[in-house]
Design an enzyme around this catalytic site. Sequence first.
Site, PDB file in Angstrom:
ATOM      1  N   HIS A 195       6.744   1.731   1.448  1.00  0.00           N
ATOM      2  CA  HIS A 195       5.690   0.783   1.046  1.00  0.00           C
ATOM      3  C   HIS A 195       4.567   1.512   0.309  1.00  0.00           C
ATOM      4  O   HIS A 195       3.627   2.022   0.917  1.00  0.00           O
ATOM      5  CB  HIS A 195       5.149   0.044   2.276  1.00  0.00           C
ATOM      6  CG  HIS A 195       4.251  -1.102   1.925  1.00  0.00           C
ATOM      7  ND1 HIS A 195       4.494  -2.394   2.339  1.00  0.00           N
ATOM      8  CD2 HIS A 195       3.128  -1.173   1.177  1.00  0.00           C
ATOM      9  CE1 HIS A 195       3.556  -3.200   1.879  1.00  0.00           C
ATOM     10  NE2 HIS A 195       2.702  -2.470   1.168  1.00  0.00           N
ATOM     11  N   HIS A 215       2.489   1.107  -3.676  1.00  0.00           N
ATOM     12  CA  HIS A 215       2.365   0.353  -4.931  1.00  0.00           C
ATOM     13  C   HIS A 215       2.185   1.312  -6.094  1.00  0.00           C
ATOM     14  O   HIS A 215       1.260   2.128  -6.066  1.00  0.00           O
ATOM     15  CB  HIS A 215       1.163  -0.589  -4.859  1.00  0.00           C
ATOM     16  CG  HIS A 215       1.296  -1.642  -3.796  1.00  0.00           C
ATOM     17  ND1 HIS A 215       1.617  -2.952  -4.078  1.00  0.00           N
ATOM     18  CD2 HIS A 215       1.180  -1.580  -2.445  1.00  0.00           C
ATOM     19  CE1 HIS A 215       1.679  -3.652  -2.944  1.00  0.00           C
ATOM     20  NE2 HIS A 215       1.419  -2.840  -1.937  1.00  0.00           N
ATOM     21  N   ASP A 221       1.089   0.657  -9.041  1.00  0.00           N
ATOM     22  CA  ASP A 221      -0.213   0.427  -9.685  1.00  0.00           C
ATOM     23  C   ASP A 221      -1.369   0.791  -8.756  1.00  0.00           C
ATOM     24  O   ASP A 221      -2.529   0.766  -9.167  1.00  0.00           O
ATOM     25  CB  ASP A 221      -0.344  -1.014 -10.208  1.00  0.00           C
ATOM     26  CG  ASP A 221       0.223  -2.057  -9.276  1.00  0.00           C
ATOM     27  OD1 ASP A 221       0.714  -1.679  -8.186  1.00  0.00           O
ATOM     28  OD2 ASP A 221       0.168  -3.251  -9.598  1.00  0.00           O
ATOM     29  N   GLY A 276      -0.260  -9.410  -2.674  1.00  0.00           N
ATOM     30  CA  GLY A 276      -1.506 -10.091  -3.018  1.00  0.00           C
ATOM     31  C   GLY A 276      -2.289 -10.496  -1.791  1.00  0.00           C
ATOM     32  O   GLY A 276      -1.972 -10.085  -0.677  1.00  0.00           O
ATOM     33  N   HIS A 317       4.786  -9.001   2.141  1.00  0.00           N
ATOM     34  CA  HIS A 317       3.524  -8.625   2.790  1.00  0.00           C
ATOM     35  C   HIS A 317       3.148  -9.769   3.728  1.00  0.00           C
ATOM     36  O   HIS A 317       2.921 -10.897   3.262  1.00  0.00           O
ATOM     37  CB  HIS A 317       2.403  -8.495   1.767  1.00  0.00           C
ATOM     38  CG  HIS A 317       2.384  -7.213   1.004  1.00  0.00           C
ATOM     39  ND1 HIS A 317       3.301  -6.886   0.049  1.00  0.00           N
ATOM     40  CD2 HIS A 317       1.509  -6.175   1.058  1.00  0.00           C
ATOM     41  CE1 HIS A 317       3.009  -5.698  -0.459  1.00  0.00           C
ATOM     42  NE2 HIS A 317       1.916  -5.244   0.143  1.00  0.00           N
ATOM     43  N   GLU A 365      -0.735  -8.780   7.399  1.00  0.00           N
ATOM     44  CA  GLU A 365      -1.638  -7.650   7.160  1.00  0.00           C
ATOM     45  C   GLU A 365      -3.021  -8.137   7.605  1.00  0.00           C
ATOM     46  O   GLU A 365      -3.665  -7.533   8.440  1.00  0.00           O
ATOM     47  CB  GLU A 365      -1.633  -7.278   5.674  1.00  0.00           C
ATOM     48  CG  GLU A 365      -2.532  -6.097   5.333  1.00  0.00           C
ATOM     49  CD  GLU A 365      -2.452  -5.705   3.860  1.00  0.00           C
ATOM     50  OE1 GLU A 365      -1.902  -6.482   3.058  1.00  0.00           O
ATOM     51  OE2 GLU A 365      -2.961  -4.615   3.510  1.00  0.00           O
ATOM     52  N   HIS A 404       3.473  -4.388   6.588  1.00  0.00           N
ATOM     53  CA  HIS A 404       2.394  -4.381   7.602  1.00  0.00           C
ATOM     54  C   HIS A 404       2.819  -5.109   8.892  1.00  0.00           C
ATOM     55  O   HIS A 404       3.369  -4.510   9.780  1.00  0.00           O
ATOM     56  CB  HIS A 404       1.072  -4.947   7.045  1.00  0.00           C
ATOM     57  CG  HIS A 404       0.609  -4.248   5.820  1.00  0.00           C
ATOM     58  ND1 HIS A 404       0.007  -3.025   5.877  1.00  0.00           N
ATOM     59  CD2 HIS A 404       0.681  -4.593   4.509  1.00  0.00           C
ATOM     60  CE1 HIS A 404      -0.285  -2.633   4.629  1.00  0.00           C
ATOM     61  NE2 HIS A 404       0.120  -3.553   3.796  1.00  0.00           N
ATOM     62  N   ASP A 411       0.669   3.058   0.832  1.00  0.00           N
ATOM     63  CA  ASP A 411       0.218   1.784   0.263  1.00  0.00           C
ATOM     64  C   ASP A 411      -0.425   1.959  -1.122  1.00  0.00           C
ATOM     65  O   ASP A 411       0.208   1.678  -2.127  1.00  0.00           O
ATOM     66  CB  ASP A 411      -0.740   1.067   1.234  1.00  0.00           C
ATOM     67  CG  ASP A 411      -0.713  -0.443   1.088  1.00  0.00           C
ATOM     68  OD1 ASP A 411       0.135  -0.948   0.329  1.00  0.00           O
ATOM     69  OD2 ASP A 411      -1.534  -1.116   1.733  1.00  0.00           O
ATOM     70  N   ASP A 412      -1.688   2.399  -1.179  1.00  0.00           N
ATOM     71  CA  ASP A 412      -2.402   2.482  -2.463  1.00  0.00           C
ATOM     72  C   ASP A 412      -3.235   3.757  -2.561  1.00  0.00           C
ATOM     73  O   ASP A 412      -4.472   3.725  -2.451  1.00  0.00           O
ATOM     74  CB  ASP A 412      -3.335   1.268  -2.606  1.00  0.00           C
ATOM     75  CG  ASP A 412      -2.561  -0.022  -2.755  1.00  0.00           C
ATOM     76  OD1 ASP A 412      -1.895  -0.188  -3.799  1.00  0.00           O
ATOM     77  OD2 ASP A 412      -2.605  -0.851  -1.834  1.00  0.00           O
TER      78      ASP A 412
HETATM   79 ZN    ZN Z   1       1.045  -3.247   0.153  1.00  0.00          ZN
END
Ligand code: ZN
Length: 364
Positions: A21, A23, A25, A190, A218, A221, A242, A300-301
């Site tokens: 998991h 992203h 971007d 999102g 997702h 979360e 999540h 994640d990010d």
């Molecule tokens: Zn995510």
Amino acid sequence: MAENGTGDRQHVFDMPKVELHVHLDGAMRVKTIFEVAKQRGIALPLKNVEELQCLCTLQEPSCLTDFLSKFSLFMPVIAGDRKAIKRIAYEFVEDKAKEGVAYVEVRYSPHLLANSNVDPMPWNQEAGDVTPDDVVQLVNEGLREGEKVFKIKARSILCCMRHQPNWSMGVVELCKKYRSDGVVAIDLAGDESLTCETPVHQKAYEEAVRSGIHRTVHACEVGPPSVVKEAVEVFKAERIGHGYRTLEDPVYYRKLLDMNMHFEMCPISSRITGACCADFKKSAIIKFKQDNANLSLNTDDPVILNNTVNDDYAVAQKFMGFTVDDFKKLNINAAKSSFLPEKEKEDLLNQLYKAYGMMVNTAL
Ligand SMILES: [Zn+2]
């Protein structure tokens, strides 16, 4: 260690890892964003990479909506630029190889990186000629080249966005078109706190089921347990992104444990988004671990969290009681729950068993 776990970059599990998991971007290098902005003549409200890093990074617990708003800082720099899209995919593989990841499934919305054939146009871009289909091809090329050079395996998951249901059928069609070129699944990402146009996303997921495309969502979360129920019962999710708030419905939680549902958990991210308790020692992840849930640990990010997968493992060890044996077990579970074809899954598992000094399992 800094409170968010990213302070001293210690490695508590220096063995091959599986990350499910993350992203694309949300994982680009700040330096790359800065360079591409310069090349494209896009004005950024800062002078150097360090300032941009500060602006992109969220240090303290906030909410998912705040967290997602960070994307509008850097997405317009990369979106619509062929070279930049391929570059972030390639560099992503390099970064994951450095973190000791043997296999990664990286996800993104092709529409959010496009500037043609996408309605509404994301990030207030001028119309251009990069379609969502082009984005997938560029990412595939970047990942493939990265795999060759950095000797790890990378596959991709294409995301539908909760607030853009009109993109979802296009997403599933792209999953089908590029299934033999590294795309392994569909996701729904999102802001869960927005009301979701379930019927349209549902249609896309039904098409995924019909076409044999793997599915993750997702869910829970920040949303209530009804979201995870919908993900499993309506969208036929095989994994949950999540899933923390599933705990609020103990009966359904038990059902998911019995189904051996895989939970893609993100310790540092979920502290910052407010999905989990700000005190790592009270994180929902601990309960899942104690109940022997099938879970993975993920970043994640990273561009917003300034974390590596090793930081998330360090947090899990220091505050949540994870041991080296737990890390081995969760990576084996992650490999088993990956969306690789059976033969490749078996090869990945054997790679892990060997690296972990465990018996090679010939009967998967
Ligand atoms: Zn995510």
